[in-house]
Design a protein around this motif. Structure first.
Motif, PDB file in Angstrom:
ATOM      1  N   ALA A   1       0.840  -1.208   0.000  1.00 41.42           N
ATOM      2  CA  ALA A   1       0.000   0.000   0.000  1.00 41.42           C
ATOM      3  C   ALA A   1       0.867   1.247   0.000  1.00 41.42           C
TER       4      ALA A   1
ATOM      5  N   TYR B   1      -4.269  -0.042  -5.948  1.00 42.40           N
ATOM      6  CA  TYR B   1      -4.460   0.168  -4.514  1.00 42.40           C
ATOM      7  C   TYR B   1      -5.898  -0.171  -4.114  1.00 42.40           C
TER       8      TYR B   1
ATOM      9  N   TYR C   1      -7.344  -1.948  -0.159  1.00 47.41           N
ATOM     10  CA  TYR C   1      -6.852  -1.007   0.837  1.00 47.41           C
ATOM     11  C   TYR C   1      -7.892   0.088   1.067  1.00 47.41           C
TER      12      TYR C   1
END
Length: 377
Positions: free
Chosen positions: A48, A80, A85
C-alpha cells in the motif's frame, strides 16, 4: 496560442517537486491513519505504501508529462483500490493528476485520456469483494475524475479566453496605429500631390503661350514638393520614434497661415480669418484642427474647380472651431473626397469633437469642425 505548450516551455520543476514531496508525507501519515479507522479493509502493508509513493512521486513531473503521469497514477490508484486497501490520500494524488491533464492539454484530448482512466478507477467496484457499497460506489468514484476534470478544463478555457482577449486587444491597437499613420500620410501626401497636380496643369497650359508664367508654375511645383517631402519625413520620423522626432513639432493651427500662402501661390485664393485670442492647444487637438483645414483645402483643389476658399478659426473658452468654405461646384462627393472626409471625421470624433459637411445653398461646399480645448480621455 496553446496554453499547455507554453507552460511546458516555461516549466519550473520546483513547485511540482515540492507538491510531490508534500503528498508523499501526507500519503504516508494519512494512509496509516485511515487503515486504523477502517479495520474491515485490507491491512495497510508495504504494498500500500509503495503504491501511495508511486502515485505521489509521479506528480514531480506532472506539468512536463501530464498524460504519462496520469497513466502511472491511475494504475497505482486502481491497483491500490482493487487490493482492498482503505480509501485514503492516494486519491488526492489521483485528483491532482486528472486536474493537470485537463488544465494543460486540449479539452478533447484530455477527455479521450480521462475516459479510460475513469473505467480503470472504477474497476475496484466490480472486482473488489471487500467494498461494502458495491456498485453504489460508481457515482462517488466517478467524482474523483469528473470534478478535477471540470475544474482543470474551466481554468484552461478561462486562461485561453484571457489570452485571446489580450491578443485581440494588441491587434486592435496595432490596427488603430496603422490607420492613424495611414491618415497622416494621406493628409500630407494628398495635399502636396493635389497642389502639384494643379500647378502642373497650369504649366502645361501656359508652356507654349506664356513660358515665363509656366516657369513660375514649375517653381511652385518644386517648392510644394519640397515642403510636402519635409512634412512627410517629419511624420515618418515620429512613426520611427527617431531621436529627431522630439525636435520636429507637429503641424498645428499656427501653420494654417503658411498653408494658405502656399495654396495661394498654386492659384487657389484663400482667405484666413481668426476669431478670438490665439492660445496653445493640446498637441492632438492642434494637429487634428490643422488636418481638417488641410484636407478641406485639398478637396477644394481637387474637386471644386475654379473657386476661392475661406478658412475661419475660432478660439472659444472651451473649444476651438474650424470652418472651410469654397465657392466651387459643391454638390456630390466622390469616393476620394468621401475617404478623406471619413478620416477627418474619425480623427475629430476620437478627440470628442464633431464634423459637419455639406453643400451650401449659395454654392460651394462647407466643412465645419468643433473640437474641445482638451481631448477626450
Amino acid at each position: 496560442m496553446v496554453v499547455g505548450d507554453r507552460s511546458e516551455r516555461l516549466w519550473n520543476p520546483l513547485p511540482d517537486v515540492a507538491l510531490a514531496v508534500g503528498l508523499l508525507v501526507v500519503g504516508g501519515v494519512g494512509t496509516t491513519a485511515v487503515g486504523d479507522e477502517f479495520p474491515q479493509a485490507a491491512p495497510v502493508d508495504g504494498g500500500a505504501y509503495a503504491l501511495v509513493a508511486v502515485a505521489a512521486a509521479g506528480l514531480a513531473v506532472r506539468r512536463r508529462w501530464p498524460v504519462s503521469v496520469l497513466a502511472v497514477c491511475a494504475v497505482a490508484t486502481s491497483a491500490y483500490l482493487v487490493a482492498g486497501y482503505p480509501y485514503g490520500p492516494i486519491l488526492v494524488s489521483f485528483f491532482v493528476a486528472v486536474y493537470t491533464v485537463a488544465r494543460h492539454r486540449p479539452i478533447r484530448r484530455a477527455l479521450v485520456v480521462c475516459v479510460p482512466v475513469l473505467v480503470l478507477l472504477l474497476l475496484h467496484v466490480v472486482v473488489a469483494r471487500v467494498r461494502p457499497e458495491g456498485l453504489s460506489g460508481v457515482l462517488p468514484g466517478s467524482a474523483w475524475v469528473v470534478v478535477p476534470f471540470a475544474v482543470g478544463a474551466s481554468i484552461r478555457v478561462n486562461r485561453e479566453s484571457a489570452t485571446r482577449t489580450r491578443v485581440e486587444q494588441a491587434r486592435r491597437l496595432a490596427d488603430e496605429e496603422r490607420l492613424r499613420i495611414a491618415q497622416e500620410v494621406h493628409d500630407v501626401v494628398g495635399h502636396g500631390l493635389a497642389a502639384i497636380n494643379m500647378q502642373a496643369e497650369i504649366a502645361l497650359h501656359l508652356l507654349a503661350k506664356r513660358p515665363e508664367q509656366a516657369e513660375a508654375a514649375l517653381t511652385a511645383i518644386s517648392r510644394t514638393s519640397r515642403e510636402a517631402l519635409d512634412e512627410l519625413r517629419a511624420t515618418l520620423s515620429v512613426v520611427r520614434r527617431d531621436a529627431d522626432a522630439e525636435r520636429t513639432p507637429a503641424p498645428g493651427l499656427d501653420q494654417v497661415e503658411a498653408l494658405t500662402v502656399r495654396l495661394h501661390r498654386t492659384g487657389l485664393p484663400v482667405t484666413l480669418t481668426v476669431d478670438g485670442e490665439r492660445r496653445p492647444l493640446p498637441v492632438a487637438v492642434d494637429l487634428a484642427a490643422y488636418r481638417v483645414v488641410q484636407e478641406a483645402l485639398t478637396n477644394v483643389l481637387r474637386h471644386a474647380g475654379a473657386a476661392t476658399a475661406t478658412v475661419r478659426v475660432g478660439y472659444l473658452p472651451d473649444e476651438v472651431t474650424v470652418e472651410v468654405t469654397d465657392t466651387g461646384r459643391g454638390g456630390s462627393v466622390d469616393g476620394a473626397v468621401g475617404h478623406g472626409l471619413t478620416g477627418m471625421r474619425e480623427r475629430v470624433e476620437a478627440l470628442g469633437g464633431s464634423v459637419a459637411t455639406g453643400s451650401r445653398p449659395e454654392g460651394g461646399f462647407r466643412v465645419f469642425a468643433r473640437l474641445p480645448a482638451e481631448p477626450r480621455r
